[in-house]
Design an enzyme around this catalytic site. Structure first.
Site, PDB file in Angstrom:
ATOM      1  N   HIS A 161      -3.103   6.074   3.295  1.00 40.12           N
ATOM      2  CA  HIS A 161      -4.052   4.854   3.144  1.00 40.12           C
ATOM      3  C   HIS A 161      -3.612   3.530   4.152  1.00 40.12           C
ATOM      4  O   HIS A 161      -4.403   2.838   4.118  1.00 40.12           O
ATOM      5  CB  HIS A 161      -3.943   4.725   1.537  1.00 40.12           C
ATOM      6  CG  HIS A 161      -4.744   4.017   1.846  1.00 40.12           C
ATOM      7  ND1 HIS A 161      -5.119   2.335   0.805  1.00 40.12           N
ATOM      8  CD2 HIS A 161      -6.617   4.258   0.750  1.00 40.12           C
ATOM      9  CE1 HIS A 161      -5.937   1.965   0.439  1.00 40.12           C
ATOM     10  NE2 HIS A 161      -6.560   2.999  -0.257  1.00 40.12           N
ATOM     11  N   ASP A 188       0.677  -0.884   0.409  1.00 37.77           N
ATOM     12  CA  ASP A 188       0.347  -0.048   0.117  1.00 37.77           C
ATOM     13  C   ASP A 188       0.995   0.708  -0.176  1.00 37.77           C
ATOM     14  O   ASP A 188       2.195   1.188  -0.665  1.00 37.77           O
ATOM     15  CB  ASP A 188      -0.839   0.462   1.296  1.00 37.77           C
ATOM     16  CG  ASP A 188      -2.323   0.689   0.723  1.00 37.77           C
ATOM     17  OD1 ASP A 188      -2.065   2.104   0.944  1.00 37.77           O
ATOM     18  OD2 ASP A 188      -3.432   0.215   1.027  1.00 37.77           O
ATOM     19  N   SER A 225     -10.949  -0.786  -0.585  1.00 32.44           N
ATOM     20  CA  SER A 225      -9.866  -1.015   0.270  1.00 32.44           C
ATOM     21  C   SER A 225      -9.517  -1.227   1.404  1.00 32.44           C
ATOM     22  O   SER A 225      -8.977  -2.105   2.404  1.00 32.44           O
ATOM     23  CB  SER A 225      -8.585   0.505   0.773  1.00 32.44           C
ATOM     24  OG  SER A 225      -8.080   0.913  -1.180  1.00 32.44           O
TER      25      SER A 225
END
Length: 376
Positions: free
Chosen positions: A178, A142, A340
């Protein structure tokens, strides 16, 4: 994907947005059945296909970059052929475009930070996951993982700091934080796992075949060098391709993780079109459900989706750039939506089944039973 006003953003608009940061991207077949986003003028060729490919393409090739570690080369095309990279790749099975992968958070649904790990005052409390040890390792590819208080005190934690302001405009990038958020979702649902974070996704919200494959290769080598097997691989970005086939370099590298369960986000295009690598049969592709329990309006779906987990208004750990602080960070929690954040819940279910003694195949089946897809 949504704009700040809630309007749908096209792939072309996303490409134009990223082009402002100096990225030369091409939308192939805009609005058509083969629409995909690629690195303009770039082709990826496997080592065994390089010589025959060059014999056919040399007059159009400006530069060849060999990557002996990854066993393929990147060809850069010249002139007008740069816009034909997808068509040229489609004529040769040993050649592919370098596809752009999109992060699977709602791209312009900026997360709302509503508490910090240090500041007092009103904030929605989020309990820190318990300190447990299961002997199960999950690799998260990620944007990185910052030393948020949820992670910093755990003996397995190795910080992979988030890039919060890649464009140096003194504002947080839209997808910065994120990876820290995804890792927090995973830890909330599987508090005994050991997380290994690897940065393959930019803070602007995209990556490409070459970067993801390199990240997977680095993960395998690190695991082998340490003698620490990877049990679950979690990917939260993906791509469409012109022929709706998985990029060959990506598929080949994932095949080398035969002893691990690979989990991938299904994407946020509200489409049934295959999204790679989630649509691979050997990968658990994860859609998102909404607050009412049905499929979230942004989530991809289709027969290639294996599981579905809550993906709307998920709460997890987050890091935020403090304005005017010269780069200081604050840690807290955020609310965010996207496939996600459904995918780490399925990865957690796999980890629980492995903890309980299941083998790879049994763990994957258990995760799907726990989070069935619609119609599954």
């Amino acid at each position: 994907m949504d704009s700040p006003a809630g309007e749908s953003l096209t792939v072309a608009e996303l490409g134009a947005h990223w082009a402002r940061y100096g990225h030369d991207l091409l939308v192939h077949d805009p609005g058509g059945p083969g629409e995909c986003l690629v690195r303009r003028g770039e082709l990826l060729v496997s080592r065994e296909s390089l010589d025959p490919a060059l014999s056919r393409l040399r007059r159009w090739v400006d530069d060849v970059e060999h990557d002996e570690d990854l066993a393929f080369a990147r060809l850069r095309l010249r002139g007008a052929e740069r816009d034909r990279c997808v068509d040229i790749a489609g004529e040769d099975p040993g050649v592919s475009a370098n596809h752009v992968h999109l992060g699977s958070a709602t791209m312009f649904g900026t997360p709302v930070l509503f508490g910090t790990g240090a500041d007092p005052g009103p904030a929605e409390a989020v309990a820190e996951p318990a300190q447990q040890r299961w002997g199960v390792a999950v690799a998260v590819l990620d944007t990185g993982c910052d030393p948020h208080p949820w992670f910093a005190g755990r003996d397995w934690f190795e910080a992979v700091p988030e890039v919060l302001d890649a464009d140096d405009d003194s504002e947080q990038d839209r997808q910065a934080g994120h990876g820290t958020f995804v890792a927090g979702v995973l830890l909330q649902h599987a508090p005994g796992v050991r997380i290994s974070a690897h940065r393959v996704l930019s803070s602007l919200g995209f990556t490409d075949d070459l970067t993801v494959v390199a990240g997977l290769r680095a993960l395998r080598r690190k695991s082998a060098a340490r003698g620490e097997p990877v049990d679950v691989v979690l990917l939260t970005a993906g791509c469409h391709t012109a022929g709706d086939r998985c990029p060959p370099a990506l598929r080949a590298e994932l095949a080398r993780f035969g002893d691990a369960v690979v989990v991938a986000a299904a994407g946020n295009h509200a489409s049934t079109r295959p999204f790679w690598p989630a649509a691979l049969p050997e990968v658990l592709g994860v859609a998102a459900s909404g607050r009412g329990g049905g499929l979230a309006e942004f989530s991809n779906s289709g027969g290639w989706v294996d599981a579905c987990a809550p993906g709307e208004d998920v709460v997890s750990s987050h890091v935020r750039l403090l304005p005017g602080s010269g780069g200081a960070r604050r840690y807290g929690f955020a609310r965010w939506s996207g496939t996600s954040f459904a995918a780490p819940q399925v990865a957690a279910a796999v980890a629980i089944a492995l903890r309980d003694g299941g083998d790879r195949a049994e763990a994957a089946r258990a995760a799907v039973r726990r989070h069935p897809s619609f119609g599954g």
